[in-house]
Scaffold this motif. Structure first.
Motif, PDB file in Angstrom:
ATOM      1  N   VAL A 262       0.838  -1.200   0.000  1.00 53.74           N
ATOM      2  CA  VAL A 262       0.000   0.000   0.000  1.00 53.74           C
ATOM      3  C   VAL A 262       0.874   1.251   0.000  1.00 53.74           C
ATOM      4  CG1 VAL A 262      -1.649   1.349   1.372  1.00 53.74           C
ATOM      5  CG2 VAL A 262      -1.988  -1.111   1.064  1.00 53.74           C
ATOM      6  N   GLY A 263       1.940   1.246   0.801  1.00 51.66           N
ATOM      7  CA  GLY A 263       2.844   2.392   0.843  1.00 51.66           C
ATOM      8  C   GLY A 263       3.493   2.652  -0.503  1.00 51.66           C
ATOM      9  N   GLN A 264       3.867   1.604  -1.203  1.00 48.83           N
ATOM     10  CA  GLN A 264       4.446   1.758  -2.536  1.00 48.83           C
ATOM     11  C   GLN A 264       3.426   2.335  -3.511  1.00 48.83           C
ATOM     12  OE1 GLN A 264       5.677  -2.289  -3.131  1.00 48.83           O
ATOM     13  NE2 GLN A 264       7.666  -2.008  -2.124  1.00 48.83           N
ATOM     14  N   THR A 265       2.176   1.952  -3.355  1.00 51.83           N
ATOM     15  CA  THR A 265       1.101   2.482  -4.197  1.00 51.83           C
ATOM     16  C   THR A 265       0.899   3.972  -3.936  1.00 51.83           C
ATOM     17  OG1 THR A 265       0.008   0.321  -4.172  1.00 51.83           O
ATOM     18  CG2 THR A 265      -1.328   2.206  -4.832  1.00 51.83           C
ATOM     19  N   VAL A 266       0.977   4.366  -2.662  1.00 52.43           N
ATOM     20  CA  VAL A 266       0.844   5.783  -2.308  1.00 52.43           C
ATOM     21  C   VAL A 266       2.004   6.585  -2.898  1.00 52.43           C
ATOM     22  CG1 VAL A 266       0.888   7.424  -0.386  1.00 52.43           C
ATOM     23  CG2 VAL A 266      -0.499   5.346  -0.217  1.00 52.43           C
ATOM     24  N   LYS A 267       3.231   6.064  -2.800  1.00 55.94           N
ATOM     25  CA  LYS A 267       4.397   6.763  -3.348  1.00 55.94           C
ATOM     26  C   LYS A 267       4.270   6.927  -4.868  1.00 55.94           C
ATOM     27  CE  LYS A 267       6.732   7.499   0.398  1.00 55.94           C
ATOM     28  NZ  LYS A 267       6.886   8.894   0.898  1.00 55.94           N
ATOM     29  N   ASN A 288       8.732  -6.605  10.826  1.00 54.05           N
ATOM     30  CA  ASN A 288       9.899  -7.456  10.638  1.00 54.05           C
ATOM     31  C   ASN A 288      11.039  -6.618  10.063  1.00 54.05           C
ATOM     32  OD1 ASN A 288       9.519  -7.232   7.827  1.00 54.05           O
ATOM     33  ND2 ASN A 288       8.343  -9.120   7.725  1.00 54.05           N
ATOM     34  N   SER A 289      12.170  -7.242   9.770  1.00 53.15           N
ATOM     35  CA  SER A 289      13.345  -6.482   9.330  1.00 53.15           C
ATOM     36  C   SER A 289      13.087  -5.749   8.012  1.00 53.15           C
ATOM     37  CB  SER A 289      14.549  -7.419   9.192  1.00 53.15           C
ATOM     38  OG  SER A 289      14.287  -8.464   8.261  1.00 53.15           O
ATOM     39  N   ALA A 290      12.348  -6.380   7.095  1.00 50.79           N
ATOM     40  CA  ALA A 290      12.052  -5.735   5.817  1.00 50.79           C
ATOM     41  C   ALA A 290      11.130  -4.528   6.004  1.00 50.79           C
ATOM     42  CB  ALA A 290      11.419  -6.740   4.851  1.00 50.79           C
ATOM     43  N   THR A 291      10.172  -4.644   6.907  1.00 55.42           N
ATOM     44  CA  THR A 291       9.265  -3.527   7.172  1.00 55.42           C
ATOM     45  C   THR A 291      10.011  -2.355   7.771  1.00 55.42           C
ATOM     46  OG1 THR A 291       7.449  -5.074   7.528  1.00 55.42           O
ATOM     47  CG2 THR A 291       7.146  -2.848   8.366  1.00 55.42           C
ATOM     48  N   CYS A 292      10.975  -2.632   8.620  1.00 52.25           N
ATOM     49  CA  CYS A 292      11.762  -1.546   9.218  1.00 52.25           C
ATOM     50  C   CYS A 292      12.508  -0.753   8.151  1.00 52.25           C
ATOM     51  CB  CYS A 292      12.728  -2.102  10.259  1.00 52.25           C
ATOM     52  SG  CYS A 292      11.920  -2.523  11.821  1.00 52.25           S
ATOM     53  N   GLU A 293      12.961  -1.438   7.103  1.00 52.00           N
ATOM     54  CA  GLU A 293      13.597  -0.728   5.990  1.00 52.00           C
ATOM     55  C   GLU A 293      12.613   0.245   5.344  1.00 52.00           C
ATOM     56  OE1 GLU A 293      16.707  -0.578   4.830  1.00 52.00           O
ATOM     57  OE2 GLU A 293      17.334  -1.804   6.538  1.00 52.00           O
ATOM     58  N   GLU A 294      11.369  -0.189   5.202  1.00 54.67           N
ATOM     59  CA  GLU A 294      10.347   0.676   4.602  1.00 54.67           C
ATOM     60  C   GLU A 294       9.951   1.819   5.538  1.00 54.67           C
ATOM     61  OE1 GLU A 294       9.793   0.346   1.493  1.00 54.67           O
ATOM     62  OE2 GLU A 294      10.933  -1.522   1.396  1.00 54.67           O
ATOM     63  N   LEU A 295      10.011   1.581   6.835  1.00 54.68           N
ATOM     64  CA  LEU A 295       9.799   2.674   7.787  1.00 54.68           C
ATOM     65  C   LEU A 295      10.879   3.734   7.628  1.00 54.68           C
ATOM     66  CD1 LEU A 295       8.891   0.626  10.997  1.00 54.68           C
ATOM     67  CD2 LEU A 295       7.365   2.256   9.856  1.00 54.68           C
ATOM     68  N   ARG A 296      12.115   3.310   7.482  1.00 53.50           N
ATOM     69  CA  ARG A 296      13.229   4.257   7.325  1.00 53.50           C
ATOM     70  C   ARG A 296      13.105   5.034   6.015  1.00 53.50           C
ATOM     71  NH1 ARG A 296      16.007  -0.705   8.561  1.00 53.50           N
ATOM     72  NH2 ARG A 296      16.273  -0.904  10.823  1.00 53.50           N
ATOM     73  N   ARG A 297      12.607   4.365   4.981  1.00 53.26           N
ATOM     74  CA  ARG A 297      12.425   5.035   3.684  1.00 53.26           C
ATOM     75  C   ARG A 297      11.202   5.943   3.668  1.00 53.26           C
ATOM     76  NH1 ARG A 297      13.384  -0.446   1.432  1.00 53.26           N
ATOM     77  NH2 ARG A 297      15.568  -0.561   0.753  1.00 53.26           N
ATOM     78  N   GLY A 298      10.292   5.731   4.601  1.00 56.37           N
ATOM     79  CA  GLY A 298       9.065   6.515   4.632  1.00 56.37           C
ATOM     80  C   GLY A 298       7.941   5.909   3.822  1.00 56.37           C
ATOM     81  N   THR A 299       8.141   4.701   3.301  1.00 58.48           N
ATOM     82  CA  THR A 299       7.068   4.021   2.572  1.00 58.48           C
ATOM     83  C   THR A 299       5.917   3.689   3.511  1.00 58.48           C
ATOM     84  OG1 THR A 299       8.786   3.006   1.214  1.00 58.48           O
ATOM     85  CG2 THR A 299       6.558   2.114   1.007  1.00 58.48           C
TER      86      THR A 299
END
Length: 359
Positions: A262-267, A288-299
């Motif tokens: 969903v975050g990628q769709t918003v971006k 999880n670890s992959a989600t934390c990467e997306e948190l850091r990116r702002g996704t």
């Protein structure tokens, strides 16, 4: 106790069952005077350290534990639980077998029915994707003398033990964060829930927690279903943005894997100027670890991370307690919740329960 964190009740609920100390002594005719229960299992209030350990090893030796989540291979959440269960239980002498229905409810039921019919397990550790899916399984397992431990999605028929996150409380906590962000931006008071099936335990509790907070704050809440499928979650987000445009303040997505999509769709909508940058936040459950990467990116804007590793460890403790105490399958029903905490890209690395891996 803060609404952002709910410390686990597992130790109080499960350890009180008697693994460490304080187990009720059987007062039936078979009970002896040496403190152990008449059925030869459980502990009295006083133990010697090495004999206590040896007794656990003796009871657990050769016990068969079947772990049947709704999905396993490549799914960090359940792989983490499988790792915790295997390490803990095999160290005490049990045998752990992992079955992967690959998110197919019919296949899951076929696996469980076969285990029960052939009595291939002493304990089944389960995770359900739909409300009521496991009710009949839990009942028949008890009749066959097989204990059941359910992780994270409670069945309407209680298993011998349940361990999971308080989805309702976590939903309230993340919704408060979303409302704070929306109010700070001065946007329209409108939120969109993208849940799973809609009738599964996680979606029901997630939706209730969100609505109780959002509606109290004067927010309109829309709901759509993703079936926990990324492409359907993306389609639901696209439809909501087309309908609402910049009048939508945020998405509240039941689990993090769908939230990333969903975050990628918003971006993507921001990049083609369908919506203004940072107009719509994305909020979810788990990290999880992959989600934390997306948190850091702002996704993903923020999530209610919860103690996934704690669920696996507590599930293993529940299995040991059931086997050591020896009460008949289906005769008791324990419930315990682990902690959760709202994190974002700046705070995820500071929170021990966020950014977990599969092993």
């Amino acid at each position: 106790m803060s609404s952002h964190r709910k410390w686990t009740a597992v130790s109080a609920v499960l350890l009180a069952a008697g693994m460490i100390a304080g187990c009720t002594v059987n007062t039936g005719a078979g009970a002896g005077t040496g403190g152990e229960r008449g059925d030869g299992q459980g502990f009295s209030a006083n133990v010697e350290l090495l004999p206590a350990r040896q007794k656990v090893q003796d009871i657990m030796q050769g016990k068969r534990v079947a772990f049947v989540p709704m999905l396993y291979k490549g799914y960090q959440l359940t792989e983490n639980w499988g790792t915790s269960l295997t390490r803990s239980l095999e160290a005490s002498g049990a045998q752990v077998t992992i079955h992967d229905p690959n998110f197919d409810p019919d296949r899951m039921l076929a696996i469980l029915n076969d285990i029960i019919a052939r009595k291939q397990a002493d304990v089944m550790v389960l995770q359900s994707s739909a409300q009521g899916l496991l009710d009949n399984v839990i009942e028949r397992a008890a009749q066959a003398g097989i204990y059941t431990v359910v992780l994270n999605m409670m069945s309407t028929r209680l298993s011998d033990a349940f361990v999971g996150v308080d989805v309702y409380g976590a939903a309230q906590a993340i919704t408060k964060r979303a409302v704070e962000d929306c109010n700070a931006r001065g946007t329209t008071k409108r939120l969109s829930i993208i849940d799973g099936m809609g009738n599964d335990p996680a979606s029901l509790l997630w939706n209730a927690g969100i609505k109780d907070v959002a509606e109290h704050e004067g927010y309109e809440v829309q709901v759509s279903h993703s079936q926990f499928d990324n492409s359907k979650a993306q389609a639901a987000a696209e439809a909501a943005m087309q309908q609402n445009g910049n009048d939508l303040c945020g998405f509240l997505v039941t689990f993090d894997l769908n939230a990333v999509s969903v975050g990628q769709t918003v971006k993507a909508a921001e990049s083609r100027r369908q919506i203004q940058p940072a107009a719509i936040g994305v909020y979810t459950l788990d990290a999880n670890s992959a989600t934390c990467e997306e948190l850091r990116r702002g996704t993903v804007t923020a999530t209610a991370a919860y103690d996934v590793q704690g669920i696996g460890a507590a599930g293993a403790v529940a299995v040991q307690n059931l086997l050591i105490n020896g009460a008949p399958a289906g005769s008791r029903h324990d419930v315990g919740y682990v902690s959760y905490h709202v994190v974002d890209g700046k705070t995820a690395d500071e929170t021990t329960i966020a950014c977990y891996r599969s092993n």
